[in-house]
Design a protein around this motif. Structure first.
Motif, PDB file in Angstrom:
ATOM      1  N   ALA A  97      17.442 -11.034 -26.988  1.00 38.88           N
ATOM      2  CA  ALA A  97      17.283 -10.331 -28.271  1.00 38.88           C
ATOM      3  C   ALA A  97      18.604  -9.794 -28.815  1.00 38.88           C
ATOM      4  N   SER A  98      19.579  -9.533 -27.906  1.00 40.54           N
ATOM      5  CA  SER A  98      20.855  -8.963 -28.364  1.00 40.54           C
ATOM      6  C   SER A  98      21.916  -9.213 -27.296  1.00 40.54           C
ATOM      7  N   GLY A  99      23.151  -8.857 -27.644  1.00 37.58           N
ATOM      8  CA  GLY A  99      24.214  -9.043 -26.660  1.00 37.58           C
ATOM      9  C   GLY A  99      25.546  -8.553 -27.199  1.00 37.58           C
ATOM     10  N   TYR A 100      26.529  -8.502 -26.303  1.00 37.50           N
ATOM     11  CA  TYR A 100      27.896  -8.209 -26.767  1.00 37.50           C
ATOM     12  C   TYR A 100      28.882  -9.150 -26.083  1.00 37.50           C
ATOM     13  N   THR A 101      30.064  -9.252 -26.679  1.00 41.22           N
ATOM     14  CA  THR A 101      31.064 -10.189 -26.160  1.00 41.22           C
ATOM     15  C   THR A 101      32.329  -9.441 -25.763  1.00 41.22           C
ATOM     16  N   LEU A 102      32.995  -9.968 -24.736  1.00 39.86           N
ATOM     17  CA  LEU A 102      34.142  -9.278 -24.149  1.00 39.86           C
ATOM     18  C   LEU A 102      34.993 -10.315 -23.417  1.00 39.86           C
ATOM     19  N   LEU A 103      36.314 -10.144 -23.455  1.00 38.65           N
ATOM     20  CA  LEU A 103      37.200 -11.051 -22.715  1.00 38.65           C
ATOM     21  C   LEU A 103      37.526 -10.407 -21.360  1.00 38.65           C
ATOM     22  N   VAL A 104      37.216 -11.091 -20.251  1.00 42.14           N
ATOM     23  CA  VAL A 104      37.411 -10.491 -18.918  1.00 42.14           C
ATOM     24  C   VAL A 104      38.040 -11.511 -17.951  1.00 42.14           C
ATOM     25  N   PRO A 105      38.612 -11.029 -16.837  1.00 41.97           N
ATOM     26  CA  PRO A 105      39.115 -11.965 -15.826  1.00 41.97           C
ATOM     27  C   PRO A 105      37.970 -12.606 -15.027  1.00 41.97           C
ATOM     28  N   LEU A 106      38.154 -13.866 -14.723  1.00 43.81           N
ATOM     29  CA  LEU A 106      37.224 -14.606 -13.846  1.00 43.81           C
ATOM     30  C   LEU A 106      38.033 -15.077 -12.651  1.00 43.81           C
ATOM     31  N   THR A 107      37.579 -14.717 -11.441  1.00 45.39           N
ATOM     32  CA  THR A 107      38.272 -15.180 -10.235  1.00 45.39           C
ATOM     33  C   THR A 107      37.447 -16.308  -9.636  1.00 45.39           C
ATOM     34  N   ASP A 108      38.042 -17.482  -9.601  1.00 47.40           N
ATOM     35  CA  ASP A 108      37.359 -18.636  -9.008  1.00 47.40           C
ATOM     36  C   ASP A 108      37.497 -18.475  -7.492  1.00 47.40           C
ATOM     37  N   THR A 109      36.406 -18.036  -6.846  1.00 52.01           N
ATOM     38  CA  THR A 109      36.490 -17.677  -5.420  1.00 52.01           C
ATOM     39  C   THR A 109      36.891 -18.864  -4.549  1.00 52.01           C
ATOM     40  N   SER A 110      36.595 -20.098  -5.024  1.00 54.78           N
ATOM     41  CA  SER A 110      36.940 -21.255  -4.201  1.00 54.78           C
ATOM     42  C   SER A 110      38.468 -21.392  -4.103  1.00 54.78           C
ATOM     43  N   ARG A 111      39.223 -20.688  -4.981  1.00 54.03           N
ATOM     44  CA  ARG A 111      40.687 -20.740  -4.907  1.00 54.03           C
ATOM     45  C   ARG A 111      41.312 -19.369  -4.649  1.00 54.03           C
ATOM     46  N   TYR A 112      40.671 -18.319  -5.162  1.00 55.24           N
ATOM     47  CA  TYR A 112      41.304 -17.000  -5.146  1.00 55.24           C
ATOM     48  C   TYR A 112      41.449 -16.425  -3.729  1.00 55.24           C
ATOM     49  N   LEU A 113      40.443 -16.610  -2.869  1.00 59.92           N
ATOM     50  CA  LEU A 113      40.538 -16.061  -1.509  1.00 59.92           C
ATOM     51  C   LEU A 113      41.675 -16.741  -0.749  1.00 59.92           C
ATOM     52  N   ALA A 139      33.439  -0.756 -21.918  1.00 60.83           N
ATOM     53  CA  ALA A 139      33.531  -2.073 -22.566  1.00 60.83           C
ATOM     54  C   ALA A 139      34.059  -1.929 -23.991  1.00 60.83           C
ATOM     55  N   ILE A 140      33.654  -0.838 -24.659  1.00 61.98           N
ATOM     56  CA  ILE A 140      34.171  -0.596 -26.025  1.00 61.98           C
ATOM     57  C   ILE A 140      35.689  -0.467 -25.959  1.00 61.98           C
ATOM     58  N   SER A 141      36.181   0.263 -24.951  1.00 62.55           N
ATOM     59  CA  SER A 141      37.638   0.454 -24.910  1.00 62.55           C
ATOM     60  C   SER A 141      38.370  -0.844 -24.556  1.00 62.55           C
ATOM     61  N   LEU A 142      37.650  -1.838 -24.057  1.00 66.92           N
ATOM     62  CA  LEU A 142      38.280  -3.153 -23.797  1.00 66.92           C
ATOM     63  C   LEU A 142      38.038  -4.122 -24.961  1.00 66.92           C
ATOM     64  N   GLY A 143      37.451  -3.613 -26.050  1.00 65.70           N
ATOM     65  CA  GLY A 143      37.315  -4.443 -27.255  1.00 65.70           C
ATOM     66  C   GLY A 143      35.986  -5.172 -27.395  1.00 65.70           C
ATOM     67  N   ALA A 144      34.960  -4.756 -26.629  1.00 67.26           N
ATOM     68  CA  ALA A 144      33.651  -5.440 -26.726  1.00 67.26           C
ATOM     69  C   ALA A 144      33.071  -5.294 -28.128  1.00 67.26           C
ATOM     70  N   LYS A 145      32.407  -6.359 -28.593  1.00 65.96           N
ATOM     71  CA  LYS A 145      31.778  -6.349 -29.930  1.00 65.96           C
ATOM     72  C   LYS A 145      30.356  -6.883 -29.805  1.00 65.96           C
ATOM     73  N   HIS A 146      29.441  -6.341 -30.614  1.00 68.82           N
ATOM     74  CA  HIS A 146      28.073  -6.875 -30.644  1.00 68.82           C
ATOM     75  C   HIS A 146      28.108  -8.333 -31.079  1.00 68.82           C
ATOM     76  N   LEU A 147      27.239  -9.135 -30.484  1.00 64.89           N
ATOM     77  CA  LEU A 147      27.119 -10.541 -30.899  1.00 64.89           C
ATOM     78  C   LEU A 147      26.329 -10.615 -32.205  1.00 64.89           C
ATOM     79  N   ARG A 148      26.737 -11.546 -33.053  1.00 68.43           N
ATOM     80  CA  ARG A 148      25.913 -11.780 -34.245  1.00 68.43           C
ATOM     81  C   ARG A 148      24.606 -12.444 -33.790  1.00 68.43           C
ATOM     82  N   PRO A 149      23.490 -12.164 -34.468  1.00 67.49           N
ATOM     83  CA  PRO A 149      22.198 -12.717 -34.020  1.00 67.49           C
ATOM     84  C   PRO A 149      22.254 -14.228 -33.813  1.00 67.49           C
ATOM     85  N   THR A 150      23.041 -14.959 -34.617  1.00 59.93           N
ATOM     86  CA  THR A 150      23.100 -16.420 -34.475  1.00 59.93           C
ATOM     87  C   THR A 150      23.794 -16.835 -33.175  1.00 59.93           C
TER      88      THR A 150
END
Ligand SMILES: Cc1cc2nc3c(=O)[nH]c(=O)nc-3n(C[C@H](O)[C@H](O)[C@H](O)COP(=O)(O)OP(=O)(O)OC[C@H]3O[C@@H](n4cnc5c(N)ncnc54)[C@H](O)[C@@H]3O)c2cc1C
Length: 314
Positions: free
Chosen positions: A119-135, A101-112
């Motif tokens: 308690a914590s998290g990270y953010t990342l841009l990823v593909p989403l396949t809408d199965t109702s259309r993709y299949l 995830a780091i190599s794809l640019g993931a970053k820790h979320l700010r507490p806000t």
């Protein structure tokens, strides 16, 4: 004479292999019991994210290859693939960001930016396949490349596939438990609920139990989820109500109405995804491609390319 290839299974694994092989000029038919919302692929959320699949050293390269292909498909509106910000959340004080995830640019979320239930998290841009259309998109591409789909067809054993096919690709998901007599496959049952569309800027996911998915799509929103060792296909209304209550609490909203419920059996295999060549008793070649657990979409193109290399003897 060119060999005829039968792909057993019309989920994301079978359809992706079908597209890749048919577009490369192979003569291919997909034979399956069912497709669409009746199967596990139709229940998936389905976000690009390696989860509940082994082994890491193979899963990550297959996933990375799939990321690239899905990112390209996100530029074609008809594919049902888009890029989405995912916020991976944890109830632990400090979530660890995995190296892939780091190599794809993931970053820790700010507490806000972390919802109050976490308690914590990270953010990342990823593909989403809408199965109702993709299949459907994959099936259309496969047919346009002269592929044929025969449904419904049930096999008790792989050697029941008609003899006109000298080669088989086994993409039967949890069905491989009986078709390939594979006792290592475990059904990791997942249930999700579809609720009306919501304007959310990101998808929210938590893999610590209880699982949480909140995934906004073009026409609805997916709320989830569960992961139990069970082969029960029927949806549980009690689980749906718990899912809706948990997700609504995270979003701080009143519980939305349930549009529908979906159940799938993640084909989890402790020994790892089975992507290997084998021979049937009657001498025919078979390439197994199953056991993708909770990552069938995430691994689909990487695995299909590995199948093609095996098929072509490279
Ligand atoms: C709730 C849930 C959420 C998920 N979310 C994600 C996600 O966000 N991202 C992700 O990457 N993955 C996700 N997954 C996992 C993903 O759905 C699976 O890994 C994937 O669908 C497996 O696809 P498959 O094509 O291998 O198998 P399947 O979709 O199960 O397809 C198997 C095919 O084989 C056919 N078949 C089986 N047995 C026979 C037989 N005996 N004879 C003839 N045909 C047969 C079936 O009819 C079907 O066509 C999720 C799963 C669930 C349940």
């Amino acid at each position: 004479m060119q060999q005829k290839v039968a792909i057993v299974g019309a989920g994301v694994s079978g359809l992706t292999c079908g597209v890749l092989l048919a577009e490369a000029g192979h003569e291919v038919e997909i034979l399956a019991e069912a497709t669409g919302t009746a199967i596990t692929s139709g229940a998936a959320a389905a976000i690009w994210f390696p989860y509940d699949a082994e082994p890491t050293e193979k899963v990550i390269p297959w996933a990375n290859r799939t990321f690239v292909v899905l990112q390209q498909l996100s530029r074609r509106a008809e594919s049902g693939v888009s890029m989405i910000e995912i916020r991976q959340l944890s109830r632990e004080r400090k979530i660890e960001i995995p190296p892939w995830a780091i190599s794809l640019g993931a970053k820790h979320l700010r507490p806000t930016s972390v919802p109050s239930n976490f308690a914590s998290g990270y953010t990342l841009l990823v593909p989403l396949t809408d199965t109702s259309r993709y299949l459907d998109y994959l099936a259309t591409r496969f047919r346009q490349a002269s592929g044929q789909i025969r449904i419904p067809l049930h096999f008790d054993r792989l050697d029941e596939v008609p003899p006109e096919f000298s080669m088989m690709i086994n993409c039967s998901g949890i069905g491989a438990k009986t078709l390939a007599q594979d006792d290592e496959l475990e059904p990791h049952r997942g249930q999700v609920v579809l609720v009306p569309r919501m304007e959310l800027s990101s998808a929210l996911v938590c893999d610590d139990l209880p699982l949480i998915y909140i995934i906004p799509r073009a026409n609805d929103c997916v709320f989830g989820g569960t992961n139990d060792l069970s082969a029960r296909w029927e949806a549980s209304r009690k689980q749906s109500q718990e899912i809706v209550a948990q997700c609504s609490r995270v979003l701080g909203i009143d519980a939305p109405p349930i549009l529908s419920e979906r159940v799938g059996l993640r084909p989890y295999r402790q020994a790892g995804v089975r992507l290997a060549e084998d021979r049937l008793g009657d001498g025919r070649r078979v390439i197994h491609n199953y056991g993708h657990g909770g990552s069938g979409f995430t691994l689909s193109w990487g695995c299909a390319e590995a199948v093609k290399l095996l098929l072509e003897g490279r």
